[in-house]
Structures are given as structure tokens and as C-alpha cells.
Design an enzyme around this catalytic site. Structure first.
Site, mmCIF file in Angstrom:
data_model
loop_
_atom_site.group_PDB
_atom_site.id
_atom_site.type_symbol
_atom_site.label_atom_id
_atom_site.label_comp_id
_atom_site.label_asym_id
_atom_site.label_seq_id
_atom_site.Cartn_x
_atom_site.Cartn_y
_atom_site.Cartn_z
ATOM 1 N N GLY A 97 -1.492 3.664 -0.493
ATOM 2 C CA GLY A 97 -1.649 5.077 -0.201
ATOM 3 C C GLY A 97 -0.353 5.745 0.206
ATOM 4 O O GLY A 97 0.678 5.622 -0.468
ATOM 5 N N SER A 98 -0.378 6.420 1.343
ATOM 6 C CA SER A 98 0.750 7.250 1.765
ATOM 7 C C SER A 98 1.987 6.461 2.163
ATOM 8 O O SER A 98 3.057 7.057 2.334
ATOM 9 C CB SER A 98 0.321 8.149 2.922
ATOM 10 O OG SER A 98 -0.576 9.143 2.479
#
Length: 640
Positions: A97-98
Site C-alpha cells: 500500500g502506501s
């Protein structure tokens, strides 16, 4: 410390005796952590991970540690695929993800180092086609540095950008910004306040494509990951092998299927393969624990690869150094740099970035002064799990020196002027601003010695003064909050969130509106059902239409139940029914109120219920109009 590395000020605090003195002074958590360090020779890390995964209901995890001598330790525990009981391996690929934002930020800094871009380049100079709504455009345009540091003032994400099955792996990035002239509205002066923005990193992907003339995934894979030796990582879309539950056999789930990629999971082992997304530059990154160790080593270095400059030295020094924001200028060292945020936990201060993907959680943390780092990723996204326990295990295993809490200081004599109720500013999501104002507020109280944060939701925090308008939370070792005054407004910031003091009159109006409206709607529901049960609810009854409209809110529920949550932002039968039902509710309430007005004074309405119908419908209608004013009615999920 080697020049050019991530800059983190530190006071060494290595001994158990020093830890005990700190506890006698203030913090019991420090003593507990000291005991943890003393226990470092206890149970092996693998065994503690296995126990933790089982207790937290997580499928599996991989991790890596970078040690001061350059050694890298990689580990794995649990299951790669819970349905097929496939064990996790150290080289299993994970979606983080991030955390991928850190690598994408390096890609932008590579372009800056090559003089193909500058940190101060205005965004609209690169992407003039954007419908950017910036009230400060003349004096403070959104610049590349603002997008990197999440200080652009742009919204975080919309429902339809995050929860949709419409995008394909090659959907143009511009599709994430189509259709809404208010989508790219700047809500705070660029550079002044931190406000996490996935949209901002989506725009950075578009910047890379405009500057390089090729898809950002292809450019970053070839020009960033390959030189860093991250051969098992990619920005391209990758998904899992699909599982045939009936036969326990697996088949390819398209050209992007990877047999080494772990399956994502939610609570109770529910599997969830990856799906394409609109804002993929913000969260689409697949990697391994070993590759993340290589990235960590580069991030803690001087920006050179094989003796040649890859990222400028000054840019490397700004990776986690908050700069330019009002909080930073007021003396708060906590915040976000060009790629990482300062993280003060468990009496250890580092530079970190968390990540969440569909069915995954991850964390990358660097401790440059000790030449140490850790990365951990889980193939389960469970709301109730305590992921922080695993960070503690890795910190203990790295044997990082603990840090003494910042000493008590004399507070500014004007501190008491900041007491009051504070609301998030800007809100994490623009479409949820009313919810944040009504339910996300916090009270600030000064008792003459300490400042107390008393949130409506969550545990109160005691903030100890460390001098002037800087304060330290009891579970932090460095100053964690600062009080400021901006344009006549009282502001509280922790470097990653800002709150503005709201007038008590405004808050009382919002709370009163909610209380009256909720009471009115409850009256419609209870009294309306009671009348229907007594067979006295005719079509001419004041509550007939409002009650039907309220009950209509139940219609979308079965459709949502059988619909993937990943379609919440799409136009579906469920979302259309919800929009129609919530749009009809204020109309039906107004219709019932009009009936009350037309029938006033008649013999049929001489009973005592008539005036209460009128009051309840008026109370309900004002709340519904307030929600419509804030953009929450009709509730169009594909628009939020």
C-alpha cells in the site's frame, strides 16, 4: 552522523538505570520498555511473531531488519494463503500500500536530481490541464514539494476513487480526477498544514508520466527499482492466484497473476485478491522483505549508488525533515518530510511510513543514527488487531537505545487562552467534514500545570509543557504538540494533524441540530409504527409519508450485503436505492410538515398529538437540510 542522512536529533538513553530514573520522574511506559529491552535474549523473534499472529487473528507476516554492521535479517511466519494452508516464506511477495509512496517519492527526487524537475515547480506548470481550485494560486501555488510532503491542501481520497471495480490495470491516471470541479479544491494554504492526500500522490504519478513520456510504472521499475537492486519489486499491477474453494485448486487470475504473491485477507481469514485502482501511484506497490531492506539501506545513505550520485545529498537530508509548515516554523520537529514522517514511539524516534492495501498492512521504519531499520508486512487487514505489538518486537530485537523524555519547560503565560473546543482543519476527507466537526472534535483544557486533550472519541491525553507553546504527550519522548495563532485563529497541531478552535456557539448549534433532528426522526419512527400497529395511520396522516421514507432506508441493505465492499463507490442497485431513499427523506418530511400546516385548527386535529407531529417533523427537517448543505444528502456514494 554522516552528512546527508536523514536528520533525527537524539539524546542517548541506553541504560536500565537511566530508564528507572525516567520512570521515577514521569513515565511508567518507559520502565516497561526497559524491561522489554532486558528481555531481548528471551523467546526467539520467529516464535513471538507466530504467537502474535495467532492471538491477533492474522494470517501471516514477513519482515526484515537492517543491522548496524550492514547485515540484513529476513523472517517469515504464518500462512501465505489461509484457505490453502500455504506457509509464508521469507521471499514471499507482499503488497504494501502506501509504503510504496516512499519509493515513488524517490522517483520524483531522482527527476529533481537530474534537473528535469524542481521541488518548487508549480503543479499546473507541468499539468496545465488540471482543474485545480486554489484560492491562494497567485501567492502560493501547489508545488511538487507540497505533493510529496502532503502539504498541498488537497483532499485525501473520495469513495469512488478508493472503492470501485471499474478501473483496469492500465486505466489512465487522469480518470481519477474527472467529473467534479470541486475534486481538486485546495482547502488550506499550500505548504502551511499537513493533510494526508492520496490524490496528491496520484498527481505525482501523472507528473512522472508527463516529464518522462512513459507510464510511471515502467519508468520507476527501470530507472529506480532496477538500479537499487530491487528485482522482486514492481509498481505494476500484480494480483494473486485465484483459489477454487470447492476443489482447493488454483488457476491463473489473468496475465498479472503471481504465484509468489501472498493472498490478502480480512478478519476470520476471508480472502481478498488485489484489484486495480484509480489512484494506483498512491498505493500500488509489490515487494519483498529483502528488497525493502535494500530500500532502507539506500534511504539511510548519502544518495550514491556505486560511488555515483543518484539522489542529491540535500534531498536525502530532507526525506523526513518537516519544513515550511506553520507547525515546523513554530518549533515542532514532528511531521512529514519529502518521503517519511518522524515517528516517536516506545522511547525511540525514527522515520517511518505505514501502508494499507486491500487485505494487507505494512510498516517501514528507519533509525539512521544507529544504521538500523525494520520492515514488516502482514497479509491481513484486521481492524481490531494490534499491529503495534510487532513493531515493539522488532524495536526490541534491534536493541535500539532508548531516549530520555524532553525535560519540563516553562509554558507561555498565554496558554490558557487556547482552551476550548477544536475541530479538524482541514478534515481528513472533505466529504466527511460535518461528521468530523460533530464527532471528531476535541477539548483543550489547561489546569495550570498540564494541558489536557479530551477527544469526544478516544482516551484523554496529558500534555506536559516543554517550553513556550510546545508540549509533550506522556507517551512520547520529544515535543509532540504545538499551539499556534494563525490569522487570528487558535490552532493545535501535532505535525500530522491540525485543529482549529471553533466558537462554542457554532458547536452548540451543530450539536443541538443533531440532537433535535435525531429526536424528531425517532419520533416519526416510533409513533408512526405505533399508529400503524393500531391501524390508525392513514394516507392523510402527517407521519405517513415520512415514515415510509424512513423505512425505505432499509431497501438497499440486502443489496449491500450481497455486494462487495469494493463497489461502494460504484453506481450499483444498492447505491442508487440509497441515494433515492436519502433524497426522498427530506421531501417526505417537508410534505408531512405541509400537511400539519394545512390541517391546523381543524376538529380532526384537535388532539394533543398534532402539535408534537409538527414539532418532530420540523426538528427532523432542519437536520436533513443541514446534512444536504454539507453534501451528505442525498447520499450518493459515487460522488463522495
Amino acid at each position: 552522523m554522516q552528512k546527508g542522512r536523514i536528520h533525527l536529533k537524539r539524546d542517548r538513553y541506553p541504560t536500565l538505570a537511566a530508564c528507572a530514573r525516567s520512570w521515577l520522574r514521569k513515565a511508567l511506559p518507559a520502565l516497561l520498555l526497559c524491561a522489554t529491552v532486558a528481555h531481548a535474549a528471551g523467546a526467539p523473534l520467529d516464535a513471538e511473531f507466530a504467537t502474535g499472529l495467532k492471538e491477533e487473528g492474522l494470517a501471516g507476516a514477513v519482515w526484515s531488519e537492517v543491522l548496524p554492521d550492514g547485515t540484513v535479517k529476513v523472517g517469515a511466519s504464518g500462512l501465505r494463503d489461509a484457505a490453502r494452508q500455504i506457509p509464508m516464506q521469507a521471499d514471499t511477495r507482499m503488497q504494501v500500500g502506501s509504503v510504496g509512496k516512499v519509493a515513488l517519492a524517490l522517483g520524483i527526487l531522482r527527476l529533481v536530481s537530474e534537473d528535469r524537475l524542481t521541488l518548487d515547480t508549480p503543479l499546473q506548470q507541468v499539468l496545465p490541464e488540471l482543474a485545480l481550485n486554489n484560492p491562494w494560486q497567485a501567492s502560493d501555488p501547489v508545488r511538487i514539494r507540497h505533493l510529496l510532503a502532503h502539504t498541498s491542501g488537497l483532499d485525501n481520497v473520495r469513495f469512488w476513487q478508493a472503492f470501485s471495480l471499474k478501473p483496469a490495470p492500465d486505466t489512465p491516471l487522469a480518470a481519477a480526477f474527472d467529473g467534479d470541479r470541486n475534486l481538486l479544491r485546495v482547502r488550506a494554504r499550500p505548504g502551511s498544514r499537513y493533510a494526508y492526500s492520496n490524490m496528491g500522490y496520484g498527481l505525482l504519478g501523472m507528473v512522472i508520466e508527463k516529464v518522462t513520456g512513459q507510464p510511471y510504472e515502467r519508468y520507476l521499475d527501470a530507472q529506480l527499482l532496477q538500479p537499487l537492486g530491487m528485482a522482486d519489486s514492481t509498481f505494476a499491477y500484480v494480483t494473486q492466484m485465484s483459489t477454487q474453494m470447492s476443489t482447493q485448486m488454483s488457476t491463473q487470475a489473468g496475465a498479472q497473476a503471481d504465484p509468489r504473491l501472498a493472498m490478502g485477507h480480512f478478519e476470520h481469514g476471508v480472502a481478498q485478491p488485489a484489484v486495480p485502482q484509480y489512484l494506483r501511484p498512491a498505493a500500488q506497490f509489490t515487494t519483498t522483505a529483502a528488497d525493502m531492506a535494500k530500500l532502507a539501506q539506500f534511504l539511510m545513505g548519502d544518495g550514491k549508488l556505486q560511488g555515483k550520485r543518484f539522489i542529491d545529498l540535500a534531498l536525502m537530508g530532507a526525506l523526513s525533515e518537516p519544513a515550511g509548515t506553520d507547525a515546523a516554523q513554530a518549533g515542532l520537529a514532528t511531521g512529514h518530510g519529502l518521503a517519511l514522517a518522524v515517528r516517536d514511539r516506545h522511547n525511540v524516534v525514527g522515520a517511518c511510513h505505514p501502508g494499507t492495501a486491500v487485505g494487507f498492512r505494512a510498516m517501514l521504519c528507519l533509525y539512521p543514527e544507529q544504521d538500523s531499520a525494520f520492515f514488516v508486512a502482514f497479509n491481513t487487514d484486521a481492524e481490531q488487531a494490534d499491529y503495534e505489538r510487532f513493531n515493539r518486537l522488532l524495536l526490541r530485537d534491534l536493541e535500539l537505545p532508548l531516549r530520555a523524555p524532553a525535560p519540563h519547560g516553562t509554558p507561555a503565560p498565554t496558554v490558557e487562552n487556547w482552551q476550548g473546543v477544536y475541530v479538524p482543519s482541514p478534515s481528513p476527507m472533505a466529504s466527511m467534514a460535518w461528521i468530523d466537526a460533530v464527532f471528531g472534535f476535541t477539548r483543550l483544557k489547561w489546569d495550570g500545570e498540564s494541558l489536557f486533550l479530551i477527544p469526544f472519541q478516544g482516551e484523554p491525553k496529558e500534555l506536559e509543557p516543554v517550553g513556550g507553546l510546545l508540549f509533550r504527550a506522556s507517551d512520547r519522548s520529544t515535543p509532540s504538540h504545538v499551539l499556534m495563532q494563525e490569522d487570528g485563529k487558535h490552532v493545535l497541531s501535532d505535525g500530522l494533524r491540525s485543529y482549529e478552535r471553533a466558537s462554542m456557539l457554532r458547536m452548540l448549534v451543530l450539536w443541538g441540530s443533531l440532537a433535535l433532528g435525531a429526536a424528531g426522526l425517532l419520533y416519526v419512527l416510533v409513533v408512526g409504527v405505533w399508529r400503524a400497529a393500531r391501524r390508525s395511520l392513514g394516507r392523510g396522516d402527517h407521519l405517513f409519508a415520512p415514515l415510509l421514507s424512513l423505512l425505505a432506508l432499509l431497501l438497499p441493505l440486502p443489496f449491500f450485503y450481497f455486494q462487495s465492499y469494493l463497489r461502494l463507490g460504484d453506481v450499483t442497485i444498492a447505491s442508487v436505492l440509497l441515494a433515492l431513499a436519502t433524497g426522498a427523506l427530506p421531501l417526505a418530511t417537508a410534505f408531512g410538515l405541509a400537511r400539519c400546516w394545512r390541517s391546523r385548527g381543524t376538529a380532526a386535529e384537535a388532539g394533543s398529538w398534532a402539535k408534537w407531529d409538527w414539532v418532530a417533523l420540523l426538528a427532523a427537517l432542519q437536520l436533513l437540510l443541514v446534512l444536504a448543505w454539507w453534501g451528505l444528502l442525498p447520499l450518493r456514494l459515487w460522488h463522495l
